[in-house]
Structures are given as C-alpha cells and as structure tokens.
Design an enzyme around this catalytic site. Structure first.
Site, PDB file in Angstrom:
ATOM      1  N   HIS A 133      40.731  -2.136  35.125  1.00  0.00           N
ATOM      2  CA  HIS A 133      41.321  -2.824  36.274  1.00  0.00           C
ATOM      3  C   HIS A 133      40.519  -2.547  37.539  1.00  0.00           C
ATOM      4  CE1 HIS A 133      44.314  -4.322  39.100  1.00  0.00           C
ATOM      5  NE2 HIS A 133      44.938  -4.855  38.074  1.00  0.00           N
ATOM      6  N   HIS A 134      40.403  -3.569  38.387  1.00  0.00           N
ATOM      7  CA  HIS A 134      39.642  -3.448  39.628  1.00  0.00           C
ATOM      8  C   HIS A 134      40.272  -2.439  40.582  1.00  0.00           C
ATOM      9  CE1 HIS A 134      36.545  -4.488  42.352  1.00  0.00           C
ATOM     10  NE2 HIS A 134      36.421  -5.750  42.028  1.00  0.00           N
ATOM     11  N   ALA A 135      41.542  -2.142  40.428  1.00  0.00           N
ATOM     12  CA  ALA A 135      42.166  -1.120  41.271  1.00  0.00           C
ATOM     13  C   ALA A 135      41.606   0.262  40.981  1.00  0.00           C
ATOM     14  CB  ALA A 135      43.683  -1.113  41.061  1.00  0.00           C
ATOM     15  N   VAL A 137      38.327   0.890  39.712  1.00  0.00           N
ATOM     16  CA  VAL A 137      36.889   1.002  39.982  1.00  0.00           C
ATOM     17  C   VAL A 137      36.392  -0.246  40.696  1.00  0.00           C
ATOM     18  CG1 VAL A 137      36.374   2.490  37.991  1.00  0.00           C
ATOM     19  CG2 VAL A 137      36.254   0.005  37.748  1.00  0.00           C
ATOM     20  N   ASN A 319      37.823   1.830  45.781  1.00  0.00           N
ATOM     21  CA  ASN A 319      36.904   0.714  45.957  1.00  0.00           C
ATOM     22  C   ASN A 319      36.193   0.820  47.305  1.00  0.00           C
ATOM     23  OD1 ASN A 319      37.148  -1.772  43.886  1.00  0.00           O
ATOM     24  ND2 ASN A 319      39.062  -0.611  43.896  1.00  0.00           N
TER      25      ASN A 319
END
Length: 476
Positions: A133-135, A137, A319
């Site tokens: 998940h982009h949360a 990395v 991020n």
C-alpha cells in the site's frame, strides 16, 4: 511508536472501490521458485524491513492519524501466495492476471502487502508480483522493500549481524484520544502556516494554479521572498482526452522492455537526458494512440511527474514525494521538436524544484484536521475528477541497478512497475524502471478508458524507433 504522517494517511483516505492505492512490481524470473524457500528468506529478513512487519492501529473516532504497530505473529501463508497461469502461459495471460490482482484492495487488518508467485509462464520463466500500500511506502521506500527479496548472487546473503530494531508499542487508547484532541486544536495554526508558505507556490498546485490571479500572486510572493529569478511555470489546462475523468474499479496492465543503450544513444545524439528521452517516448506513444482514438488535442497533455523529496535533502518518516505537473508535447508532430519541447519543460520544473522542493501536498495534508481528512479526500477526488481533472497521465522514471539480481537463486530477468491511476491523475500510468541494461516499462490503464493496454505498450517501442530513425538521419 511510528505514526502515519498526514500524507501517508491521505493514501488511505482517498481509497474507494475505484481509486486503489496499491503500488506494485512484476518481476519475471528465470526458472521456477519454491514458495517455502521464499517464505524462509522473508522470515529471516522481515525483521529488518519495517514496512513489511507493521499493521495499522486506528485512533478512536478518527481524531488523529493511525499508528503503525509491529505484527509479531506474521502469517506468511497469507501474505505469500501462489497461482498458476492457464496454457499457453504467455505474457498476455500474465498481464491479465496481474490486472486482476492489482485492482484488489489490501486487508487493512493485516500488514499492507502481498506477494504472488505466478507459475506456468512460458519459456521456463515465472512471475513474482509484489504489492504494497502507498500509505506504507513511496517509490524509494518501495525499492527498499524490493531489495529485501533480492541478492547480488545466486546464493542468498545471510541477514545482518546486528539485531533488528523493534518499534515501541503505540500509545493506549486514552493517550491516543488526548493526542488527537491536541492535534485538532492545533490545526488552525497549521492551516495558517500552510497558507503563508503556499502563496509563492500557487502555480505548482493543480486546480489552484488555474484560478484567476493565482500565478500573478505566486510570482509577486516569490519576488518579495527574494526568489524572483525562480523559473515560472506555464499555465497547464489539461485537455479532455478519452482517459480523463473518474476511473472504474477495473485495471488493464501491459509491459514492454526497451534497450537502455538505445535510449542513451538518443540522449547523446540530441544533447538531452535519459529522463527527457523517456518522457518524449511516452509523448510519442500517447500521440499515436490519440490519433487512432478520437484525435490529438491542439495543446499539450498535462503529465503528473513524481519527485522524491529525499533527493532534495528532505528527511522524515513516511512518504516523501512531490507531484509536479509538466506539459507533454503530444500536439507536436515532429519527434525531434517534441523531444526538445519535453527537454525545456522538464528543465524548467527541475530548476524550480531544486530551488524550493514542492512540499505543498504534504503541507496541505498537515493543515487538514485528521477527523475530516477521509471525507474531504474522497469528496475532493470525486469532484475534481468529474469536473476538471488537472492531470491527463502519470509518468515516472525510476533508475535501478545495472547488474544482475537474484531471488532465492533465480535470476531476475525484468522488473515492471505496476502503479496507481485515480480520478484526478487520469486513467493512464506509465512507469519505467531501468535494470541491467534494459528499460522495463509497466503501463496501467483503466479498462473502460483504454481496454487494450498492450496497444499503448507497443506504441512505446514505435515511439523510440521514431527517435532512433531521426537520430540516424543526423549528419555524421
């Protein structure tokens, strides 16, 4: 006791049934890979990869951003899966399987990642699809996660000698509530500081940059702040295209590998950068696709180009990414003129970014009360996506290692990025990763907008050939 930053939390909150924040990679390996061997390597290395050993701990009533809590009883049978392709096991069937996997949301009750071993691929190969998940990395962090699986020789390296650090446990629910209330009380001050810092950068912020007077105000503020020589950014109204607007919940994926040496030859011949060539190749492919599907617009497309804030010396957890917008000269017929317009556009935003890295996305996230962020993010995405999408296409170019890598002794042949499309960023994402003499490009599209992602992937090859032919015609 790590806590998600406001920007990390944004990637959780904007998710809906159609906007999915998975970032992934498809590795194609030589030979077959045993699931138990992969699990054994992961078990040894996971303690040293925080992003893979953490799950979410939610704050009561959503008063603050969630915390990360270490998962000590990680279920590798859940996270590491295997599937088989039906015959003939070609690239088309592999991409079709990845399309389905990529459109599925991750279970938020577990660490936010999954790995799939994909057997049955033709030519004695196998696929390894890794999703996170982009949360958890950004692009740089995702590369670190990938590195946890990779070795520089067929023999897996032992884990580091030093003991892995453990996260402190998150605060209890009463302390979470107190901290959340304190953050809520401080949000007006965050908002004031954001407004003051944002004024010199209004022309960088999609949608806001199109408001009357925003560019004039931005330029005046930069001159008052002593940054009068920073390059201005051109107005970028995104033209309407077949891949603009709200995306569906279905994805299409395709991939292509281009010789990195050919990219470098074009770079040298025309005095540009490798990234300029990659952007121009994407512009040429999109021009050809648009010409065959409704016509080429009379003005440039708007490309969303991610920049790592880490490269600009910005430290911090979570991020660290900024999105800059750049004109993409699909309206220019001549490939060389198109390349030089791309070069000018990329140089302008790089010069501007070098002077003051675009932090507006992160700072805007910090200025918003956590309790309102979820609703605000989803509402804003829906409204902007339906009325005035500021970006037509997302394009990224990630440099990688130029030597062979291995997973459990199996050689990595190619690695194709599989990235994100949203209502706001458009229904096409083209991400390139350079590895061992090859530029491996993953193309993600919305199935309703571009049903055949392979058509666009093939046009990338044709676009590079067009530049190579122009190079060949130069006087020696």
């Amino acid at each position: 006791m790590p806590q998600l930053t406001a920007l990390d939390a944004q990637f959780l909150h904007f998710e809906t049934a159609t906007n999915i924040a998975n970032i992934a990679g498809l590795a194609v390996l030589e030979g077959d890979l045993n699931r138990s061997d992969l699990q054994a390597v992961l078990e040894r290395r996971l303690p040293y990869v925080p992003a893979l050993r953490r799950k979410l701990a939610w704050v009561p009533f959503g008063l603050d951003h969630p915390y990360w809590v270490q998962e000590d009883d990680l279920d590798l049978d859940y996270h590491v899966r295997e599937i088989g392709l039906p015959p003939p096991g070609d690239d088309a069937r592999l991409a079709e399987q990845v399309s389905r996997l990529h459109a599925r949301r991750l279970d938020r009750g577990r660490p936010l990642w999954e790995i799939y071993l994909i057997h049955g691929l033709s030519g004695g190969r196998m696929g390894l699809y890794t999703k996170i998940h982009h949360a958890a990395v950004d692009g740089v962090g995702g590369a670190d996660v990938l590195a946890a699986l990779l070795d520089t020789s067929p023999e897996p390296a032992p884990p580091p000698a030093e003991a892995a650090e453990r996260d402190e446990p998150p605060p209890g629910r009463p302390e979470m509530l107190v901290r959340g209330l304190a953050r809520l009380a401080g949000n007006p001050a965050y908002a004031v500081r954001f407004a003051a810092r944002a004024i010199p950068h209004l022309d960088e912020i999609p949608v806001v940059s199109r408001l009357p007077g925003s560019r004039l105000l931005s330029g005046l503020a930069r001159r008052v702040a002593g940054a009068g020589h920073s390059p201005g950014l051109p107005p970028l109204p995104a033209p309407k295209t077949p891949f603009s607007g709200p995306v569906s919940g279905h994805r299409r994926f395709a991939f292509v590998s281009l010789p990195l040496e050919e990219i470098k030859q074009v770079r040298k011949a025309f005095g540009v950068t490798v990234n300029d060539v990659v952007m121009a190749v994407c512009a040429g492919a999109l021009r050809r696709w648009l010409a065959a599907h409704g016509g080429v617009p009379r003005r440039p497309l708007v490309a969303g180009v991610p920049f790592s804030l880490r490269a600009a010396g910005v430290a911090g957890p979570g991020n660290q990414v900024a999105i800059m917008t750049a004109p993409l000269a699909v309206h220019v017929e001549d490939p060389v003129a198109r390349l030089h317009q791309v070069r000018v556009a990329m140089r302008r935003i790089k010069d501007r970014f070098a002077l003051a890295p675009a932090r507006w996305l992160r700072e805007f996230s910090e200025s918003m009360p956590a309790a309102l962020m979820g609703l605000a993010s989803r509402s804003a995405f829906g409204l902007v996506g339906q009325t005035a999408p500021p970006i037509n296409v997302a394009i990224s170019n990630v440099p990688g290692p130029q030597f062979p890598l291995y997973v459990c002794g199996a050689r990595l042949l190619t690695h194709y990025p599989v990235s994100v499309i949203t209502d706001v960023s458009g229904g096409v994402n083209i991400t390139a990763f350079s590895y061992d003499g090859s530029l491996d490009i993953g193309v993600v599209t919305d199935r309703e907008m571009i049903p055949d992602a392979w058509e666009l992937a093939d046009l990338l090859r044709e676009s590079l050939d067009e530049l190579r032919n122009a190079e060949a015609s130069l006087p020696q």
